[in-house]
Design a protein around this motif. Structure first.
Motif, mmCIF file in Angstrom:
data_model
loop_
_atom_site.group_PDB
_atom_site.id
_atom_site.type_symbol
_atom_site.label_atom_id
_atom_site.label_comp_id
_atom_site.label_asym_id
_atom_site.label_seq_id
_atom_site.Cartn_x
_atom_site.Cartn_y
_atom_site.Cartn_z
ATOM 1 N N MET A 85 0.827 -1.200 0.000
ATOM 2 C CA MET A 85 0.000 0.000 0.000
ATOM 3 C C MET A 85 0.863 1.252 0.000
ATOM 4 S SD MET A 85 -3.011 1.049 -0.099
ATOM 5 C CE MET A 85 -3.893 2.535 0.128
ATOM 6 N N LEU A 86 1.978 1.176 0.729
ATOM 7 C CA LEU A 86 2.877 2.314 0.794
ATOM 8 C C LEU A 86 3.468 2.634 -0.576
ATOM 9 C CD1 LEU A 86 4.189 4.418 2.619
ATOM 10 C CD2 LEU A 86 6.039 2.795 3.031
ATOM 11 N N LEU A 87 3.790 1.590 -1.337
ATOM 12 C CA LEU A 87 4.342 1.802 -2.679
ATOM 13 C C LEU A 87 3.315 2.432 -3.618
ATOM 14 C CD1 LEU A 87 6.482 -1.407 -3.224
ATOM 15 C CD2 LEU A 87 7.265 0.916 -2.795
ATOM 16 N N ILE A 88 2.067 2.054 -3.476
ATOM 17 C CA ILE A 88 1.007 2.634 -4.303
ATOM 18 C C ILE A 88 0.842 4.119 -3.980
ATOM 19 C CG2 ILE A 88 -1.468 2.618 -4.788
ATOM 20 C CD1 ILE A 88 -1.403 -0.410 -4.369
ATOM 21 N N LEU A 89 0.810 4.436 -2.694
ATOM 22 C CA LEU A 89 0.691 5.843 -2.296
ATOM 23 C C LEU A 89 1.880 6.658 -2.761
ATOM 24 C CD1 LEU A 89 -0.758 5.491 1.310
ATOM 25 C CD2 LEU A 89 -1.955 6.232 -0.752
ATOM 26 N N LEU A 90 3.069 6.081 -2.662
ATOM 27 C CA LEU A 90 4.269 6.777 -3.123
ATOM 28 C C LEU A 90 4.232 6.977 -4.639
ATOM 29 C CD1 LEU A 90 6.972 7.976 -2.242
ATOM 30 C CD2 LEU A 90 7.989 5.733 -2.673
ATOM 31 N N GLY A 91 3.780 5.966 -5.359
ATOM 32 C CA GLY A 91 3.662 6.080 -6.814
ATOM 33 C C GLY A 91 2.662 7.142 -7.231
ATOM 34 N N VAL A 92 1.532 7.189 -6.551
ATOM 35 C CA VAL A 92 0.514 8.199 -6.857
ATOM 36 C C VAL A 92 1.034 9.599 -6.530
ATOM 37 C CG1 VAL A 92 -1.769 9.036 -6.179
ATOM 38 C CG2 VAL A 92 -1.424 6.631 -6.628
ATOM 39 N N LEU A 93 1.761 9.715 -5.436
ATOM 40 C CA LEU A 93 2.334 11.004 -5.063
ATOM 41 C C LEU A 93 3.372 11.468 -6.083
ATOM 42 C CD1 LEU A 93 2.499 13.251 -2.913
ATOM 43 C CD2 LEU A 93 4.316 11.929 -1.831
ATOM 44 N N ILE A 94 4.220 10.565 -6.544
ATOM 45 C CA ILE A 94 5.223 10.918 -7.566
ATOM 46 C C ILE A 94 4.539 11.298 -8.870
ATOM 47 C CG2 ILE A 94 7.073 9.957 -8.999
ATOM 48 C CD1 ILE A 94 7.987 8.418 -6.486
ATOM 49 N N LEU A 95 3.515 10.559 -9.272
ATOM 50 C CA LEU A 95 2.759 10.906 -10.472
ATOM 51 C C LEU A 95 2.141 12.295 -10.347
ATOM 52 C CD1 LEU A 95 1.487 10.126 -13.220
ATOM 53 C CD2 LEU A 95 -0.409 9.133 -11.924
ATOM 54 N N HIS A 96 1.608 12.589 -9.182
ATOM 55 C CA HIS A 96 0.982 13.889 -8.953
ATOM 56 C C HIS A 96 2.022 15.006 -9.049
ATOM 57 C CE1 HIS A 96 -2.711 15.784 -7.059
ATOM 58 N NE2 HIS A 96 -1.924 16.773 -7.373
ATOM 59 N N LEU A 97 3.196 14.794 -8.482
ATOM 60 C CA LEU A 97 4.263 15.802 -8.563
ATOM 61 C C LEU A 97 4.738 15.997 -10.002
ATOM 62 C CD1 LEU A 97 6.321 14.939 -5.368
ATOM 63 C CD2 LEU A 97 4.902 16.956 -5.767
ATOM 64 N N ILE A 98 4.821 14.919 -10.769
ATOM 65 C CA ILE A 98 5.208 15.028 -12.184
ATOM 66 C C ILE A 98 4.173 15.848 -12.954
ATOM 67 C CG2 ILE A 98 5.439 13.690 -14.324
ATOM 68 C CD1 ILE A 98 6.790 11.503 -12.596
ATOM 69 N N ILE A 99 2.907 15.598 -12.695
ATOM 70 C CA ILE A 99 1.843 16.350 -13.361
ATOM 71 C C ILE A 99 1.922 17.826 -13.000
ATOM 72 C CG2 ILE A 99 -0.660 16.674 -13.513
ATOM 73 C CD1 ILE A 99 -0.850 13.601 -12.955
ATOM 74 N N LEU A 100 2.140 18.127 -11.740
ATOM 75 C CA LEU A 100 2.258 19.523 -11.311
ATOM 76 C C LEU A 100 3.437 20.212 -11.991
ATOM 77 C CD1 LEU A 100 1.076 21.713 -9.484
ATOM 78 C CD2 LEU A 100 2.579 20.896 -7.665
ATOM 79 N N ILE A 101 4.557 19.525 -12.093
ATOM 80 C CA ILE A 101 5.725 20.102 -12.779
ATOM 81 C C ILE A 101 5.426 20.317 -14.255
ATOM 82 C CG2 ILE A 101 8.096 19.605 -13.506
ATOM 83 C CD1 ILE A 101 8.438 18.234 -10.728
ATOM 84 N N LEU A 102 4.775 19.356 -14.896
ATOM 85 C CA LEU A 102 4.404 19.513 -16.313
ATOM 86 C C LEU A 102 3.498 20.720 -16.513
ATOM 87 C CD1 LEU A 102 3.645 15.857 -17.459
ATOM 88 C CD2 LEU A 102 5.558 17.283 -18.166
ATOM 89 N N LEU A 103 2.535 20.896 -15.637
ATOM 90 C CA LEU A 103 1.615 22.020 -15.768
ATOM 91 C C LEU A 103 2.322 23.360 -15.551
ATOM 92 C CD1 LEU A 103 -1.586 20.659 -14.014
ATOM 93 C CD2 LEU A 103 -1.284 21.170 -16.434
ATOM 94 N N ILE A 104 3.198 23.425 -14.566
ATOM 95 C CA ILE A 104 3.923 24.675 -14.314
ATOM 96 C C ILE A 104 4.828 25.012 -15.486
ATOM 97 C CG2 ILE A 104 5.707 25.742 -12.869
ATOM 98 C CD1 ILE A 104 4.434 24.250 -10.482
ATOM 99 N N VAL A 105 5.554 24.028 -16.002
ATOM 100 C CA VAL A 105 6.459 24.280 -17.130
ATOM 101 C C VAL A 105 5.679 24.670 -18.374
ATOM 102 C CG1 VAL A 105 8.108 23.189 -18.710
ATOM 103 C CG2 VAL A 105 8.332 22.854 -16.254
ATOM 104 N N SER A 106 4.582 23.971 -18.663
ATOM 105 C CA SER A 106 3.820 24.299 -19.869
ATOM 106 C C SER A 106 3.153 25.665 -19.773
ATOM 107 C CB SER A 106 2.776 23.224 -20.162
ATOM 108 O OG SER A 106 1.768 23.234 -19.190
ATOM 109 N N THR A 107 2.807 26.094 -18.573
ATOM 110 C CA THR A 107 2.201 27.412 -18.412
ATOM 111 C C THR A 107 3.241 28.519 -18.508
ATOM 112 O OG1 THR A 107 0.496 26.463 -17.005
ATOM 113 C CG2 THR A 107 0.779 28.836 -16.888
ATOM 114 N N ALA A 108 4.430 28.291 -18.002
ATOM 115 C CA ALA A 108 5.436 29.339 -17.932
ATOM 116 C C ALA A 108 6.396 29.366 -19.115
ATOM 117 C CB ALA A 108 6.245 29.179 -16.649
ATOM 118 N N ALA A 109 6.566 28.268 -19.813
ATOM 119 C CA ALA A 109 7.569 28.197 -20.887
ATOM 120 C C ALA A 109 7.152 29.011 -22.103
ATOM 121 C CB ALA A 109 7.801 26.750 -21.282
ATOM 122 N N SER A 110 8.153 29.441 -22.843
ATOM 123 C CA SER A 110 7.885 30.322 -23.988
ATOM 124 C C SER A 110 7.951 29.565 -25.303
ATOM 125 C CB SER A 110 8.888 31.479 -24.005
ATOM 126 O OG SER A 110 10.195 30.962 -24.139
#
Length: 156
Positions: free
Chosen positions: A1-26
């Protein structure tokens, strides 16, 4: 269960980084000597690099607002996930987190669709840039993440 939660958390952080970069990049639209994003239109010449603000048209402002909302909702979803991780009762589902994440995916999808439809081809050799592609990549990932949060249950 811990690995699933960690995987979901990492996926969520990757999505947040993708959104920030796509919004700010030129690089939503790139050409031989031009690059356009949600905020500026930049022109490169042999001796200078000149940027002007993006147009004040309604569609570009809608895309700006939708991308900012997508970043905010993804961030709030992450905060809600961490909060629910510690406060949710055993067997509870992460519905609140899922709703915010699915809304973030819908915002980024709408923003990318509006940009796709309304973009003008004033430079003949221009094409979509990496920031535009990152926005489209963030859409299915955030939707999948939201669906995972719906299915996910908290266990002790």
């Amino acid at each position: 269960m811990l690995l699933i939660l960690l995987g979901v958390l990492i996926l969520h952080l990757i999505i947040l980084i993708l959104l920030i970069v796509s919004t700010a990049a030129s690089a939503w639209t790139v050409g031989a000597d031009i690059s356009k994003d949600l905020w500026y239109n930049c022109l490169t010449t042999d001796v200078s690099y000149q940027c002007t603000q993006a147009s004040n048209e309604d569609w570009i402002q809608a895309v700006q607002a939708l991308m900012i909302l997508a970043v905010l909702f993804c961030f709030f979803s992450l905060v809600a996930f961490v909060f629910q991780l510690f406060k949710l009762v055993k067997g509870g589902r992460f519905f609140f987190t899922a709703i915010f994440q699915i809304l973030a995916s819908l915002f980024v999808m709408c923003g990318a669709i509006i940009y796709t439809v309304m973009r003008t081809d004033d430079v003949p050799e221009s094409q979509f840039g990496y920031a535009y592609v990152l926005a489209w990549v963030a859409f299915p990932l955030s939707l999948i993440s939201g669906l995972i949060y719906i299915v996910l249950r908290k266990k002790e």
